[in-house]
Design an enzyme around this catalytic site. Structure first.
Site, PDB file in Angstrom:
ATOM      1  N   HIS A   1      -7.836  -5.986   0.963  1.00  0.00           N
ATOM      2  CA  HIS A   1      -6.646  -5.151   0.946  1.00  0.00           C
ATOM      3  C   HIS A   1      -5.537  -5.685   1.845  1.00  0.00           C
ATOM      4  CE1 HIS A   1      -4.369  -1.584   0.028  1.00  0.00           C
ATOM      5  NE2 HIS A   1      -4.296  -1.231   1.296  1.00  0.00           N
TER       6      HIS A   1
ATOM      7  N   SER B   1       0.838  -1.194   0.000  1.00  0.00           N
ATOM      8  CA  SER B   1       0.000   0.000   0.000  1.00  0.00           C
ATOM      9  C   SER B   1       0.881   1.254   0.000  1.00  0.00           C
ATOM     10  CB  SER B   1      -0.962  -0.052   1.190  1.00  0.00           C
ATOM     11  OG  SER B   1      -2.037   0.830   1.027  1.00  0.00           O
TER      12      SER B   1
END
Length: 255
Positions: free
Chosen positions: A232, A91
């Site tokens: 995620h 990320s």
């Protein structure tokens, strides 16, 4: 350097390679530090500890990505010059380690042996250049910010559910996300890097389009993709961690 890096050495091996791992927004070092027991003994794990977390809870937060990259380079350069090294980032961490790699190549002609990137939109993607109409993060109240976090989907649900915990970390997460809020890059005529890359992503991460094909444009080296089950934070699932570790070990076995 100690306050910036949680360095873990496998006592059963002799370090010949350094793996530097960069955290997601609000993330610390403990997740990556645990990789020491899973990777071969020749790979030393260096988990990056950014200001505002763990032993650096009171340290000033960065609001400028360029300044953070310059400081990371200053702190890490001696270690990077000693032995072959590679980067892993998830990320926000993927963007930070990409920018650091570009800075090292430009200013020191130094490059990772391998880049392992995960769960982030490509730097040169047009998705990063689209006009943002949402209210800027630094203008949101804490409640508005938490609502935005929920919509973004990039924060573990158990963290969002713990109101006292999440409010404690609002300044850190907000500062990290502000670093990325206006981040966009114009694609250069030639790739800035030449090292091989692996990109990992959660197959069910439907909160964002990471424009995986566009990641190919950052390096002239080989590019491989692995989609693993999960959203995620797919990499926190034990089975996925094992697959990521296996890939890293295979790619670095000759380094």
């Amino acid at each position: 350097m100690d306050k910036w890096v949680n360095r873990r050495v496998n006592p059963q091996g002799t370090c010949s390679h350094r793996l530097f791992c960069f955290p997601w927004a609000g993330g610390g070092t403990l997740f990556y530090a645990a990789w020491t027991k899973l990777l071969p003994g020749n790979i030393e794990v260096n988990a990056i500890r950014l200001p505002g977390r763990e032993s650096r809870f009171k340290d000033p937060l960065y609001s400028n990505l360029d300044l953070l990259i310059e400081e990371l380079c200053r702190i890490l350069l001696p270690s990077l010059q000693e032995k072959p090294f590679s980067f892993f980032g998830h990320s926000m961490g993927a963007i930070v380690c990409f920018e650091l790699a570009c800075y090292l190549k430009k200013h020191h002609n130094l490059e990772p042996v391998h880049m392992f990137l995960s769960g982030a939109t490509a730097p040169y993607s047009t998705l990063r250049q689209e006009k943002v109409t949402d209210k800027p993060l630094d203008q949101l109240t804490d409640d508005e910010f938490l609502e935005r976090l929920g919509k973004l989907g990039g924060t573990p649900k158990e963290v969002l559910a713990n109101k006292s915990l999440i409010r404690l970390f609002i300044p850190v997460i907000r500062a990290d996300l502000i670093l990325l809020e206006k981040y966009s890059k114009e694609a250069p005529s030639d790739p800035p890097l030449s090292c091989p890359m692996n990109f990992f992503d959660g197959a069910e991460d439907r909160t964002r389009n990471h424009d995986i094909d566009n990641w190919k444009t950052i390096s002239s080296g080989s590019f491989d993709v692995q989609l693993l089950p999960g959203e995620h934070f797919y990499l926190q699932q034990e089975e996925n961690t094992a697959k990521i570790i296996q890939t890293i070990a295979e790619k670095l076995k000759s380094s």
